[in-house]
Design a protein around this motif. Structure first.
Motif, PDB file in Angstrom:
ATOM      1  N   VAL A 126       6.578 -12.821   2.235  1.00  0.00           N
ATOM      2  CA  VAL A 126       5.251 -12.477   2.771  1.00  0.00           C
ATOM      3  C   VAL A 126       5.367 -11.970   4.211  1.00  0.00           C
ATOM      4  CG1 VAL A 126       3.000 -13.428   3.438  1.00  0.00           C
ATOM      5  CG2 VAL A 126       4.004 -14.016   1.225  1.00  0.00           C
ATOM      6  N   MET A 127       6.228 -12.601   5.010  1.00  0.00           N
ATOM      7  CA  MET A 127       6.399 -12.168   6.400  1.00  0.00           C
ATOM      8  C   MET A 127       7.039 -10.785   6.462  1.00  0.00           C
ATOM      9  SD  MET A 127       5.001 -14.296   8.419  1.00  0.00           S
ATOM     10  CE  MET A 127       3.777 -14.593   7.154  1.00  0.00           C
ATOM     11  N   LEU A 128       7.986 -10.509   5.565  1.00  0.00           N
ATOM     12  CA  LEU A 128       8.606  -9.181   5.539  1.00  0.00           C
ATOM     13  C   LEU A 128       7.557  -8.126   5.191  1.00  0.00           C
ATOM     14  CD1 LEU A 128      10.993  -7.268   5.708  1.00  0.00           C
ATOM     15  CD2 LEU A 128      11.517  -7.832   3.319  1.00  0.00           C
ATOM     16  N   LEU A 129       6.736  -8.393   4.197  1.00  0.00           N
ATOM     17  CA  LEU A 129       5.688  -7.449   3.809  1.00  0.00           C
ATOM     18  C   LEU A 129       4.718  -7.228   4.964  1.00  0.00           C
ATOM     19  CD1 LEU A 129       4.267  -5.709   1.702  1.00  0.00           C
ATOM     20  CD2 LEU A 129       3.104  -7.763   0.915  1.00  0.00           C
ATOM     21  N   THR A 130       4.304  -8.305   5.618  1.00  0.00           N
ATOM     22  CA  THR A 130       3.381  -8.186   6.752  1.00  0.00           C
ATOM     23  C   THR A 130       4.028  -7.395   7.879  1.00  0.00           C
ATOM     24  OG1 THR A 130       2.419 -10.316   6.148  1.00  0.00           O
ATOM     25  CG2 THR A 130       1.922  -9.479   8.351  1.00  0.00           C
ATOM     26  N   PHE A 131       5.292  -7.680   8.169  1.00  0.00           N
ATOM     27  CA  PHE A 131       6.019  -6.963   9.213  1.00  0.00           C
ATOM     28  C   PHE A 131       6.054  -5.466   8.902  1.00  0.00           C
ATOM     29  CE2 PHE A 131       9.965  -5.164  10.916  1.00  0.00           C
ATOM     30  CZ  PHE A 131       9.816  -5.461  12.263  1.00  0.00           C
ATOM     31  N   LEU A 132       6.369  -5.118   7.656  1.00  0.00           N
ATOM     32  CA  LEU A 132       6.433  -3.706   7.276  1.00  0.00           C
ATOM     33  C   LEU A 132       5.066  -3.040   7.385  1.00  0.00           C
ATOM     34  CD1 LEU A 132       8.868  -3.950   4.235  1.00  0.00           C
ATOM     35  CD2 LEU A 132       9.372  -3.096   6.544  1.00  0.00           C
ATOM     36  N   LEU A 133       4.020  -3.750   7.018  1.00  0.00           N
ATOM     37  CA  LEU A 133       2.673  -3.185   7.116  1.00  0.00           C
ATOM     38  C   LEU A 133       2.254  -2.942   8.566  1.00  0.00           C
ATOM     39  CD1 LEU A 133       0.820  -5.188   4.337  1.00  0.00           C
ATOM     40  CD2 LEU A 133       1.353  -2.739   4.336  1.00  0.00           C
ATOM     41  N   VAL A 134       2.556  -3.881   9.464  1.00  0.00           N
ATOM     42  CA  VAL A 134       2.152  -3.689  10.858  1.00  0.00           C
ATOM     43  C   VAL A 134       3.072  -2.720  11.595  1.00  0.00           C
ATOM     44  CG1 VAL A 134       0.942  -5.889  11.061  1.00  0.00           C
ATOM     45  CG2 VAL A 134       3.331  -5.736  11.775  1.00  0.00           C
ATOM     46  N   CYS A 135       4.209  -2.408  11.006  1.00  0.00           N
ATOM     47  CA  CYS A 135       5.109  -1.414  11.600  1.00  0.00           C
ATOM     48  C   CYS A 135       4.911  -0.034  10.994  1.00  0.00           C
ATOM     49  CB  CYS A 135       6.565  -1.858  11.443  1.00  0.00           C
ATOM     50  SG  CYS A 135       6.980  -3.244  12.493  1.00  0.00           S
ATOM     51  N   PRO A 138       3.344   3.668  10.327  1.00  0.00           N
ATOM     52  CA  PRO A 138       2.943   4.652  11.346  1.00  0.00           C
ATOM     53  C   PRO A 138       1.524   4.387  11.844  1.00  0.00           C
ATOM     54  CG  PRO A 138       3.993   5.741   9.499  1.00  0.00           C
ATOM     55  CD  PRO A 138       3.826   4.284   9.121  1.00  0.00           C
ATOM     56  N   ARG A 139       1.306   4.666  13.101  1.00  0.00           N
ATOM     57  CA  ARG A 139       0.044   4.337  13.761  1.00  0.00           C
ATOM     58  C   ARG A 139      -1.184   4.896  13.035  1.00  0.00           C
ATOM     59  NH1 ARG A 139      -0.991   3.584  19.786  1.00  0.00           N
ATOM     60  NH2 ARG A 139      -3.233   3.491  19.851  1.00  0.00           N
ATOM     61  N   ARG A 164      -1.666   5.493   9.937  1.00  0.00           N
ATOM     62  CA  ARG A 164      -1.938   4.736   8.722  1.00  0.00           C
ATOM     63  C   ARG A 164      -2.535   3.371   9.058  1.00  0.00           C
ATOM     64  NH1 ARG A 164       2.032   2.702   3.933  1.00  0.00           N
ATOM     65  NH2 ARG A 164       0.480   1.373   3.031  1.00  0.00           N
ATOM     66  N   ARG A 165      -1.987   2.731  10.083  1.00  0.00           N
ATOM     67  CA  ARG A 165      -2.501   1.426  10.511  1.00  0.00           C
ATOM     68  C   ARG A 165      -3.957   1.546  10.926  1.00  0.00           C
ATOM     69  NH1 ARG A 165       1.581   0.795  13.724  1.00  0.00           N
ATOM     70  NH2 ARG A 165       0.322   1.128  15.544  1.00  0.00           N
ATOM     71  N   GLN A 166      -4.277   2.589  11.686  1.00  0.00           N
ATOM     72  CA  GLN A 166      -5.657   2.763  12.154  1.00  0.00           C
ATOM     73  C   GLN A 166      -6.596   2.998  10.972  1.00  0.00           C
ATOM     74  OE1 GLN A 166      -5.180   5.885  15.031  1.00  0.00           O
ATOM     75  NE2 GLN A 166      -5.005   4.435  16.714  1.00  0.00           N
ATOM     76  N   ALA A 167      -6.147   3.768   9.995  1.00  0.00           N
ATOM     77  CA  ALA A 167      -6.974   3.989   8.804  1.00  0.00           C
ATOM     78  C   ALA A 167      -7.170   2.681   8.043  1.00  0.00           C
ATOM     79  CB  ALA A 167      -6.319   5.038   7.911  1.00  0.00           C
ATOM     80  N   ASP A 168      -6.121   1.869   7.963  1.00  0.00           N
ATOM     81  CA  ASP A 168      -6.229   0.570   7.286  1.00  0.00           C
ATOM     82  C   ASP A 168      -7.188  -0.348   8.031  1.00  0.00           C
ATOM     83  OD1 ASP A 168      -4.462   1.388   5.360  1.00  0.00           O
ATOM     84  OD2 ASP A 168      -2.730   0.336   6.219  1.00  0.00           O
ATOM     85  N   LEU A 169      -7.118  -0.341   9.366  1.00  0.00           N
ATOM     86  CA  LEU A 169      -7.995  -1.204  10.152  1.00  0.00           C
ATOM     87  C   LEU A 169      -9.453  -0.770  10.005  1.00  0.00           C
ATOM     88  CD1 LEU A 169      -5.922  -1.681  13.437  1.00  0.00           C
ATOM     89  CD2 LEU A 169      -6.337  -3.364  11.646  1.00  0.00           C
ATOM     90  N   ARG A 170      -9.700   0.542   9.957  1.00  0.00           N
ATOM     91  CA  ARG A 170     -11.069   1.034   9.818  1.00  0.00           C
ATOM     92  C   ARG A 170     -11.655   0.703   8.451  1.00  0.00           C
ATOM     93  NH1 ARG A 170      -9.062   5.571  12.663  1.00  0.00           N
ATOM     94  NH2 ARG A 170      -8.677   6.610  10.693  1.00  0.00           N
ATOM     95  N   SER A 171     -10.819   0.632   7.425  1.00  0.00           N
ATOM     96  CA  SER A 171     -11.338   0.391   6.074  1.00  0.00           C
ATOM     97  C   SER A 171     -11.743  -1.053   5.851  1.00  0.00           C
ATOM     98  CB  SER A 171     -10.308   0.813   5.025  1.00  0.00           C
ATOM     99  OG  SER A 171      -9.202  -0.072   5.046  1.00  0.00           O
ATOM    100  N   HIS A 172     -11.401  -1.957   6.772  1.00  0.00           N
ATOM    101  CA  HIS A 172     -11.735  -3.383   6.590  1.00  0.00           C
ATOM    102  C   HIS A 172     -12.840  -3.758   7.474  1.00  0.00           C
ATOM    103  CE1 HIS A 172      -8.507  -4.254   3.864  1.00  0.00           C
ATOM    104  NE2 HIS A 172      -7.721  -3.558   4.640  1.00  0.00           N
TER     105      HIS A 172
END
Length: 107
Positions: A85-94, A96-97, A99-107
């Motif tokens: 679970v930590m590896l998956l979370t680490f990969l998600l927060v790492c 590209p910016r 994609r992260r911003q799009a993910d944050l906006r969708s929640h």
């Protein structure tokens, strides 16, 4: 920790001192990680950095501990799952910016 307390009562040999120590550390990191994830979701770059560090360290430590025979089998399984679970979370927060911003906006 509740499950560990029940084990201490029902099967004390499974609720070792190492298990209790690990449980306390996991509980502390769970609270810190949850707080940092909330701040990250609000856009905090410091929180993002903290989440990267925490998840990376928890991945490595749990993967290493899961390989050690000094912990009971049930706990090694839990550590392996936590590591995944930590590896998956680490990969998600790492990710590209953009994609992260799009993910944050969708929640």
């Amino acid at each position: 920790m509740v499950a560990l307390a029940m084990m201490a009562w029902a099967a004390p040999e499974l609720a070792t001192r190492e298990a209790w120590g690990h449980a306390v550390i996991v509980a502390v990191f769970a609270v810190v990680l949850a707080a940092r994830l909330r701040a990250m979701k609000r856009g905090s770059l410091r929180a993002l950095r903290a989440v990267r560090i925490i998840t990376g360290v928890l991945f490595a430590v749990n993967a290493l501990e899961a390989a050690l025979p000094s912990f009971p089998g049930w706990m090694r399984t839990e550590m392996g799952a936590t590591s995944a679970v930590m590896l998956l979370t680490f990969l998600l927060v790492c990710a590209p910016r953009h994609r992260r911003q799009a993910d944050l906006r969708s929640h």
